[in-house]
Design an enzyme around this catalytic site. Structure first.
Site, PDB file in Angstrom:
ATOM      1  N   GLU A 150     -43.601  15.588  45.063  1.00 12.92           N
ATOM      2  CA  GLU A 150     -44.467  14.494  44.628  1.00 12.92           C
ATOM      3  C   GLU A 150     -43.612  13.581  43.739  1.00 12.92           C
ATOM      4  O   GLU A 150     -43.203  13.987  42.657  1.00 12.92           O
ATOM      5  CB  GLU A 150     -45.655  15.031  43.819  1.00 12.92           C
ATOM      6  CG  GLU A 150     -46.685  15.771  44.645  1.00 12.92           C
ATOM      7  CD  GLU A 150     -47.887  16.216  43.799  1.00 12.92           C
ATOM      8  OE1 GLU A 150     -48.807  16.816  44.366  1.00 12.92           O
ATOM      9  OE2 GLU A 150     -47.895  15.958  42.573  1.00 12.92           O
ATOM     10  N   LYS A 194     -25.952 -14.278  37.426  1.00 15.99           N
ATOM     11  CA  LYS A 194     -26.883 -14.186  36.274  1.00 15.99           C
ATOM     12  C   LYS A 194     -26.371 -13.145  35.269  1.00 15.99           C
ATOM     13  O   LYS A 194     -26.339 -13.402  34.059  1.00 15.99           O
ATOM     14  CB  LYS A 194     -28.270 -13.782  36.794  1.00 15.99           C
ATOM     15  CG  LYS A 194     -29.287 -13.522  35.716  1.00 15.99           C
ATOM     16  CD  LYS A 194     -30.646 -13.179  36.298  1.00 15.99           C
ATOM     17  CE  LYS A 194     -30.626 -11.817  36.970  1.00 15.99           C
ATOM     18  NZ  LYS A 194     -31.949 -11.426  37.513  1.00 15.99           N
ATOM     19  N   ASP A 195     -25.964 -11.997  35.774  1.00 14.46           N
ATOM     20  CA  ASP A 195     -25.564 -10.907  34.872  1.00 14.46           C
ATOM     21  C   ASP A 195     -24.201 -11.167  34.241  1.00 14.46           C
ATOM     22  O   ASP A 195     -23.880 -10.620  33.187  1.00 14.46           O
ATOM     23  CB  ASP A 195     -25.587  -9.575  35.621  1.00 14.46           C
ATOM     24  CG  ASP A 195     -27.022  -9.174  35.983  1.00 14.46           C
ATOM     25  OD1 ASP A 195     -27.186  -8.219  36.767  1.00 14.46           O
ATOM     26  OD2 ASP A 195     -27.961  -9.833  35.489  1.00 14.46           O
ATOM     27  N   HIS A 201     -31.847  -6.116  32.147  1.00 14.38           N
ATOM     28  CA  HIS A 201     -32.925  -7.080  32.337  1.00 14.38           C
ATOM     29  C   HIS A 201     -34.217  -6.632  31.664  1.00 14.38           C
ATOM     30  O   HIS A 201     -34.509  -5.432  31.546  1.00 14.38           O
ATOM     31  CB  HIS A 201     -33.201  -7.252  33.840  1.00 14.38           C
ATOM     32  CG  HIS A 201     -32.010  -7.697  34.622  1.00 14.38           C
ATOM     33  ND1 HIS A 201     -31.892  -7.486  35.978  1.00 14.38           N
ATOM     34  CD2 HIS A 201     -30.862  -8.314  34.248  1.00 14.38           C
ATOM     35  CE1 HIS A 201     -30.743  -7.964  36.401  1.00 14.38           C
ATOM     36  NE2 HIS A 201     -30.090  -8.471  35.382  1.00 14.38           N
ATOM     37  N   LYS A 226     -41.191   0.595  33.747  1.00 10.01           N
ATOM     38  CA  LYS A 226     -40.568   0.899  35.039  1.00 10.01           C
ATOM     39  C   LYS A 226     -40.405   2.406  35.213  1.00 10.01           C
ATOM     40  O   LYS A 226     -39.930   3.086  34.312  1.00 10.01           O
ATOM     41  CB  LYS A 226     -39.183   0.226  35.128  1.00 10.01           C
ATOM     42  CG  LYS A 226     -39.255  -1.287  35.091  1.00 10.01           C
ATOM     43  CD  LYS A 226     -37.909  -1.930  34.822  1.00 10.01           C
ATOM     44  CE  LYS A 226     -38.085  -3.424  34.614  1.00 10.01           C
ATOM     45  NZ  LYS A 226     -36.879  -4.056  34.074  1.00 10.01           N
ATOM     46  N   GLU A 264     -37.933 -13.758  32.581  1.00  7.84           N
ATOM     47  CA  GLU A 264     -36.867 -12.754  32.667  1.00  7.84           C
ATOM     48  C   GLU A 264     -35.729 -13.097  31.710  1.00  7.84           C
ATOM     49  O   GLU A 264     -35.329 -14.258  31.587  1.00  7.84           O
ATOM     50  CB  GLU A 264     -36.319 -12.672  34.093  1.00  7.84           C
ATOM     51  CG  GLU A 264     -35.450 -11.443  34.292  1.00  7.84           C
ATOM     52  CD  GLU A 264     -34.962 -11.296  35.708  1.00  7.84           C
ATOM     53  OE1 GLU A 264     -34.464 -12.270  36.293  1.00  7.84           O
ATOM     54  OE2 GLU A 264     -35.080 -10.184  36.248  1.00  7.84           O
ATOM     55  N   TYR A 296     -38.365   1.750  42.574  1.00  8.84           N
ATOM     56  CA  TYR A 296     -39.090   1.845  41.308  1.00  8.84           C
ATOM     57  C   TYR A 296     -40.413   1.102  41.328  1.00  8.84           C
ATOM     58  O   TYR A 296     -40.607   0.186  42.129  1.00  8.84           O
ATOM     59  CB  TYR A 296     -38.227   1.371  40.139  1.00  8.84           C
ATOM     60  CG  TYR A 296     -37.639  -0.024  40.225  1.00  8.84           C
ATOM     61  CD1 TYR A 296     -36.622  -0.324  41.125  1.00  8.84           C
ATOM     62  CD2 TYR A 296     -38.067  -1.027  39.368  1.00  8.84           C
ATOM     63  CE1 TYR A 296     -36.056  -1.579  41.181  1.00  8.84           C
ATOM     64  CE2 TYR A 296     -37.510  -2.280  39.407  1.00  8.84           C
ATOM     65  CZ  TYR A 296     -36.500  -2.552  40.307  1.00  8.84           C
ATOM     66  OH  TYR A 296     -35.942  -3.805  40.354  1.00  8.84           O
ATOM     67  N   GLN A 355     -46.422  -3.060  41.288  1.00 10.63           N
ATOM     68  CA  GLN A 355     -45.368  -3.491  42.206  1.00 10.63           C
ATOM     69  C   GLN A 355     -44.389  -2.354  42.446  1.00 10.63           C
ATOM     70  O   GLN A 355     -44.084  -1.612  41.504  1.00 10.63           O
ATOM     71  CB  GLN A 355     -44.626  -4.693  41.569  1.00 10.63           C
ATOM     72  CG  GLN A 355     -43.720  -5.476  42.508  1.00 10.63           C
ATOM     73  CD  GLN A 355     -43.165  -6.715  41.865  1.00 10.63           C
ATOM     74  OE1 GLN A 355     -43.930  -7.556  41.344  1.00 10.63           O
ATOM     75  NE2 GLN A 355     -41.852  -6.854  41.880  1.00 10.63           N
ATOM     76  N   ASP A 356     -43.957  -2.202  43.698  1.00  8.81           N
ATOM     77  CA  ASP A 356     -42.902  -1.242  44.058  1.00  8.81           C
ATOM     78  C   ASP A 356     -41.684  -2.050  44.486  1.00  8.81           C
ATOM     79  O   ASP A 356     -41.824  -3.015  45.250  1.00  8.81           O
ATOM     80  CB  ASP A 356     -43.334  -0.355  45.238  1.00  8.81           C
ATOM     81  CG  ASP A 356     -44.067   0.902  44.769  1.00  8.81           C
ATOM     82  OD1 ASP A 356     -44.332   1.775  45.623  1.00  8.81           O
ATOM     83  OD2 ASP A 356     -44.378   1.007  43.565  1.00  8.81           O
ATOM     84  N   ASN A 357     -40.522  -1.666  43.996  1.00  2.37           N
ATOM     85  CA  ASN A 357     -39.283  -2.385  44.336  1.00  2.37           C
ATOM     86  C   ASN A 357     -38.266  -1.435  44.957  1.00  2.37           C
ATOM     87  O   ASN A 357     -38.303  -0.228  44.712  1.00  2.37           O
ATOM     88  CB  ASN A 357     -38.674  -3.002  43.067  1.00  2.37           C
ATOM     89  CG  ASN A 357     -39.578  -4.034  42.428  1.00  2.37           C
ATOM     90  OD1 ASN A 357     -40.384  -4.673  43.102  1.00  2.37           O
ATOM     91  ND2 ASN A 357     -39.456  -4.218  41.128  1.00  2.37           N
TER      92      ASN A 357
HETATM   93  C1  LIG Z   1     -36.636  -8.192  40.347  1.00  2.00           C
HETATM   94  C2  LIG Z   1     -37.174  -9.018  41.477  1.00  2.00           C
HETATM   95  C3  LIG Z   1     -36.373  -9.893  42.185  1.00  2.00           C
HETATM   96  N1  LIG Z   1     -36.907 -10.631  43.204  1.00  2.00           N
HETATM   97  C4  LIG Z   1     -36.002 -11.531  43.944  1.00  2.00           C
HETATM   98  C5  LIG Z   1     -35.339 -12.594  43.084  1.00  2.00           C
HETATM   99  C6  LIG Z   1     -33.986 -12.754  43.707  1.00  2.00           C
HETATM  100  O1  LIG Z   1     -34.031 -13.745  44.741  1.00  2.00           O
HETATM  101  C7  LIG Z   1     -33.671 -11.419  44.351  1.00  2.00           C
HETATM  102  C8  LIG Z   1     -32.716 -10.588  43.533  1.00  2.00           C
HETATM  103  O2  LIG Z   1     -33.189 -10.574  42.201  1.00  2.00           O
HETATM  104  P1  LIG Z   1     -32.274  -9.996  41.033  1.00  2.00           P
HETATM  105  O3  LIG Z   1     -30.848 -10.419  41.253  1.00  2.00           O
HETATM  106  O4  LIG Z   1     -32.937 -10.379  39.731  1.00  2.00           O
HETATM  107  O5  LIG Z   1     -32.402  -8.445  41.276  1.00  2.00           O
HETATM  108  P2  LIG Z   1     -31.867  -7.297  40.267  1.00  2.00           P
HETATM  109  O6  LIG Z   1     -30.573  -7.704  39.664  1.00  2.00           O
HETATM  110  O7  LIG Z   1     -31.941  -6.038  41.038  1.00  2.00           O
HETATM  111  O8  LIG Z   1     -32.965  -7.292  39.137  1.00  2.00           O
HETATM  112  C9  LIG Z   1     -33.574  -6.095  38.698  1.00  2.00           C
HETATM  113  O9  LIG Z   1     -32.584  -5.376  38.035  1.00  2.00           O
HETATM  114  C10 LIG Z   1     -32.934  -4.522  36.977  1.00  2.00           C
HETATM  115  C11 LIG Z   1     -32.292  -3.192  37.229  1.00  2.00           C
HETATM  116  C12 LIG Z   1     -34.345  -4.396  36.620  1.00  2.00           C
HETATM  117  O10 LIG Z   1     -34.736  -3.484  35.903  1.00  2.00           O
HETATM  118  C13 LIG Z   1     -35.313  -5.384  37.094  1.00  2.00           C
HETATM  119  O11 LIG Z   1     -36.310  -4.752  37.881  1.00  2.00           O
HETATM  120  C14 LIG Z   1     -34.745  -6.498  37.849  1.00  2.00           C
HETATM  121  O12 LIG Z   1     -34.343  -7.485  36.917  1.00  2.00           O
HETATM  122  O13 LIG Z   1     -34.936 -10.732  44.442  1.00  2.00           O
HETATM  123  C15 LIG Z   1     -38.229 -10.545  43.567  1.00  2.00           C
HETATM  124  O14 LIG Z   1     -38.689 -11.228  44.492  1.00  2.00           O
HETATM  125  N2  LIG Z   1     -39.052  -9.692  42.868  1.00  2.00           N
HETATM  126  C16 LIG Z   1     -38.570  -8.919  41.838  1.00  2.00           C
HETATM  127  O15 LIG Z   1     -39.354  -8.129  41.250  1.00  2.00           O
END
Ligand SMILES: Cc1cn([C@H]2C[C@H](O)[C@@H](COP(=O)(O)OP(=O)(O)O[C@H]3O[C@H](C)C(=O)[C@H](O)[C@H]3O)O2)c(=O)[nH]c1=O
Length: 181
Positions: free
Chosen positions: A28, A167-168, A62, A71, A142, A131, A47-49
């Site tokens: 589970e 971004k990062d 982030h 999360k 953000e 997650y 939301q599930d990612n």
């Molecule tokens: C987070 C997110 C992103 N997006 C789209 C926006 C961008 O076009 C694309 C990639 O986004 P990003 O580069 O922000 O993805 P991560 O770098 O994996 O961001 C995550 O990374 C760290 C580990 C986190 O804890 C957060 O959940 C989140 O900030 O997905 C969405 O459509 N929905 C979402 O919930």
């Protein structure tokens, strides 16, 4: 299911009960009743990612300053070092970080409550990171703290410079970042 507090008490490491047999295994990955009993309050995930990254990719740190997200994270393929940073001004562990290896092998999940910055670095050839979040994605809110902040001194358990998004690469220093009052 075993749920234990890490050095930052509100961050919980969850070890599922694994039922193995000749077919494979069952577990589970989330049980609302057990989870809420362990953290002591009700949560609802909206939301599930799922993200997939290659070795050395670091996503983070982030957080959303408004519509903050709790999360519940885990790795279904590969291995990452996952980090949470306490951004709650009133917390005794404000500015402290905690981390844990999450992997396909250990099948553990990590609960990172609202008020934390979150990130992970991929230690395996690739990692599938899945997650649940307690609030919707709100890009306008953000914020990003740089992974190598001199004050936080996070040990990512990863040698070398990680692979970062644009971004990062431009994350703020912790001391210049918005926090949770
Ligand atoms: C987070 C997110 C992103 N997006 C789209 C926006 C961008 O076009 C694309 C990639 O986004 P990003 O580069 O922000 O993805 P991560 O770098 O994996 O961001 C995550 O990374 C760290 C580990 C986190 O804890 C957060 O959940 C989140 O900030 O997905 C969405 O459509 N929905 C979402 O919930």
């Amino acid at each position: 299911m075993q749920i234990e507090a890490l050095e930052i008490n509100d961050v919980k490491l969850i070890t599922p009960q694994i039922f193995g047999d000749e077919r494979g295994f069952f577990l589970e990955s989330y049980n609302q009743k057990l989870f809420e009993e362990a953290i002591g309050y009700k949560v609802s995930f909206v939301q599930d990612n799922h993200s997939k990254s290659g070795k050395g990719v670091l996503r983070g740190l982030h957080y959303q300053i408004k519509n903050a997200q709790g999360k519940l994270v885990r790795v279904v393929k590969g291995e990452v070092f996952d980090v949470a940073v306490d951004l709650r001004r009133a917390s005794p562990t404000f500015g402290k970080w905690v981390g844990s290896i999450l992997s396909e092998k250990n099948k553990k999940s990590l609960w990172i409550p609202e008020g934390f910055a979150h990130g992970f670095v991929v230690l395996s050839e690739s990692a599938d990171f899945v997650y649940k979040t307690t609030n919707y994605y709100s890009p306008e809110y953000e914020r990003c703290i740089t992974w190598d902040d001199g004050e936080l001194q996070i040990n990512w358990q990863y040698e070398g410079i990680p692979i970062l998004s644009e971004k990062d690469k431009n994350g703020k220093k912790f001391k210049d970042s918005e926090i949770f009052d």
